[in-house]
Scaffold this motif. Structure first.
Motif, PDB file in Angstrom:
ATOM      1  N   THR A   8       0.827  -0.919  -0.158  1.00 18.49           N
ATOM      2  CA  THR A   8      -0.035  -0.060   0.101  1.00 18.49           C
ATOM      3  C   THR A   8       0.688   1.232  -0.092  1.00 18.49           C
ATOM      4  O   THR A   8       0.710   2.194  -0.745  1.00 18.49           O
ATOM      5  N   GLY A   9       1.938   1.330   0.634  1.00 17.40           N
ATOM      6  CA  GLY A   9       2.765   2.310   0.832  1.00 17.40           C
ATOM      7  C   GLY A   9       3.599   2.534  -0.427  1.00 17.40           C
ATOM      8  O   GLY A   9       3.831   3.697  -0.883  1.00 17.40           O
ATOM      9  N   GLY A  10       3.858   1.311  -0.889  1.00 15.33           N
ATOM     10  CA  GLY A  10       4.597   1.450  -2.391  1.00 15.33           C
ATOM     11  C   GLY A  10       3.689   2.234  -3.480  1.00 15.33           C
ATOM     12  O   GLY A  10       4.302   2.634  -4.250  1.00 15.33           O
ATOM     13  N   LEU A  11       2.352   1.782  -3.477  1.00 12.00           N
ATOM     14  CA  LEU A  11       1.224   2.243  -4.383  1.00 12.00           C
ATOM     15  C   LEU A  11       1.261   3.632  -4.304  1.00 12.00           C
ATOM     16  O   LEU A  11       1.092   4.448  -5.040  1.00 12.00           O
ATOM     17  N   PHE A  12       1.230   4.267  -2.914  1.00 10.31           N
ATOM     18  CA  PHE A  12       1.285   5.721  -2.579  1.00 10.31           C
ATOM     19  C   PHE A  12       2.355   6.203  -3.182  1.00 10.31           C
ATOM     20  O   PHE A  12       2.207   7.260  -3.942  1.00 10.31           O
ATOM     21  N   PHE A  13       3.569   6.082  -2.948  1.00  9.30           N
ATOM     22  CA  PHE A  13       4.777   6.581  -3.772  1.00  9.30           C
ATOM     23  C   PHE A  13       4.860   6.208  -5.101  1.00  9.30           C
ATOM     24  O   PHE A  13       5.373   7.231  -5.732  1.00  9.30           O
ATOM     25  N   MET A  14       4.276   5.254  -5.730  1.00 13.60           N
ATOM     26  CA  MET A  14       4.179   5.216  -7.154  1.00 13.60           C
ATOM     27  C   MET A  14       3.290   6.175  -7.696  1.00 13.60           C
ATOM     28  O   MET A  14       3.601   6.627  -8.787  1.00 13.60           O
ATOM     29  N   PHE A  15       2.093   6.442  -7.027  1.00  9.80           N
ATOM     30  CA  PHE A  15       1.361   7.362  -7.390  1.00  9.80           C
ATOM     31  C   PHE A  15       1.982   8.750  -7.329  1.00  9.80           C
ATOM     32  O   PHE A  15       1.762   9.576  -8.403  1.00  9.80           O
TER      33      PHE A  15
ATOM     34  N   TRP B 196      -7.424   3.711  -7.915  1.00 12.55           N
ATOM     35  CA  TRP B 196      -6.706   2.968  -7.071  1.00 12.55           C
ATOM     36  C   TRP B 196      -7.039   3.197  -5.522  1.00 12.55           C
ATOM     37  O   TRP B 196      -6.835   2.417  -4.723  1.00 12.55           O
ATOM     38  N   ALA B 197      -8.098   4.000  -5.373  1.00 15.84           N
ATOM     39  CA  ALA B 197      -8.478   4.427  -4.177  1.00 15.84           C
ATOM     40  C   ALA B 197      -9.925   4.498  -3.849  1.00 15.84           C
ATOM     41  O   ALA B 197     -10.544   3.589  -3.328  1.00 15.84           O
ATOM     42  N   ILE B 198     -10.432   5.360  -4.544  1.00 17.41           N
ATOM     43  CA  ILE B 198     -12.275   5.522  -4.357  1.00 17.41           C
ATOM     44  C   ILE B 198     -12.812   4.263  -4.861  1.00 17.41           C
ATOM     45  O   ILE B 198     -13.646   3.605  -4.146  1.00 17.41           O
ATOM     46  N   LEU B 199     -12.707   3.732  -5.974  1.00 13.99           N
ATOM     47  CA  LEU B 199     -13.375   2.483  -6.450  1.00 13.99           C
ATOM     48  C   LEU B 199     -13.079   1.414  -5.801  1.00 13.99           C
ATOM     49  O   LEU B 199     -14.169   0.618  -5.337  1.00 13.99           O
ATOM     50  N   PRO B 200     -11.853   1.057  -5.455  1.00 16.64           N
ATOM     51  CA  PRO B 200     -11.655  -0.250  -4.530  1.00 16.64           C
ATOM     52  C   PRO B 200     -12.203  -0.069  -3.039  1.00 16.64           C
ATOM     53  O   PRO B 200     -12.745  -1.097  -2.656  1.00 16.64           O
ATOM     54  N   TRP B 201     -12.158   1.071  -2.578  1.00 16.30           N
ATOM     55  CA  TRP B 201     -12.617   1.178  -1.040  1.00 16.30           C
ATOM     56  C   TRP B 201     -14.072   1.247  -1.131  1.00 16.30           C
ATOM     57  O   TRP B 201     -14.708   0.905  -0.180  1.00 16.30           O
TER      58      TRP B 201
END
Length: 172
Positions: A97-104, A139-144
Motif C-alpha cells: 500500500t505504501g509502495g502504491l502511494f509512492f508510485m502514485f 486506485w482508491a475510491i473505486l476499490p474502497w
C-alpha cells in the motif's frame, strides 16, 4: 466449495499478493529507469528550477516505491520456514500500500514534469491534476467503495479463535 486450512489460506493470500507485487514492481522499475536516465538527456539542462524540483520528487518517490514493493522479498527471506506467513502477509500488505502511494506520487510528478516541459503551465497543471484524479479514482475510491462486494475480512478476534479451533473453512 473448496475447504482450506488457515495455513493454506495464508499461503494463498501470500501467493496472490506476490502476483500483484510483480505487476507493480515492473511498472515502478520502468518508471525509475526512465527517471534515472533523464538527467543525461540533451534537453535536461534547459529545465527550469521548478521542473528540476518536480524531477527530484518523482525520482525519490520512485525509489521509495521500489524499496517498498520489493521489501516483502527480503522479509520473506528473513522469515523463511519459520511458520510466520500471517505476519509476512500483513507486513507485505502494508508496504505494498505504501509502495502504491509512492508510485502514485512518482507517476503524477513525472506527468507534471513532462507536460510542464512541453506545454504551457496551465495545460500542464490541468493534465497533471486530471492524471492524479484518474489514479485516485481507480486506485482508491473505486476499490474502497466496493470493499463490501464479497465476504468481510476476518477480524483479529476471529483469526485468534480459528487458531484455537483450527477447523477448515469453505472458500467460494
Amino acid at each position: 466449495m473448496v475447504k482450506e486450512t488457515e495455513k493454506q489460506r495464508w499461503d494463498r493470500n501470500f501467493s496472490d499478493l506476490l502476483q500483484e507485487l510483480r505487476v507493480a514492481q515492473t511498472g515502478v522499475q520502468i518508471l525509475f529507469a526512465f527517471l534515472l536516465t533523464l538527467p543525461f538527456s540533451n534537453g535536461f539542462p534547459r529545465t527550469t528550477p521548478f521542473q528540476k524540483d518536480v524531477y527530484i520528487v518523482a525520482l525519490i518517490a520512485a525509489a521509495c516505491a521500489t524499496a517498498l514493493i520489493i521489501s516483502p522479498v527480503a522479509f520473506h527471506r528473513a522469515l523463511f520456514r519459520q511458520g510466520r506467513k500471517p505476519e509476512l502477509v500483513k507486513y507485505a500488505h502494508k508496504v505494498a500500500t505504501g509502495g502504491l502511494f509512492f508510485m502514485f506520487v512518482s507517476m503524477v510528478s513525472a506527468v507534471l514534469l513532462i507536460t510542464d516541459y512541453v506545454l504551457p503551465w496551465p495545460a500542464a497543471l490541468v493534465i497533471s491534476l486530471c492524471t492524479g484524479l484518474f489514479f485516485v479514482s481507480f486506485w482508491a475510491i473505486l476499490p474502497w467503495s466496493r470493499r463490501d462486494w464479497g465476504e468481510p475480512d476476518k477480524t483479529e478476534e476471529q483469526t485468534d479463535e480459528r487458531r484455537e479451533n483450527p477447523e477448515p473453512y469453505e472458500v467460494k
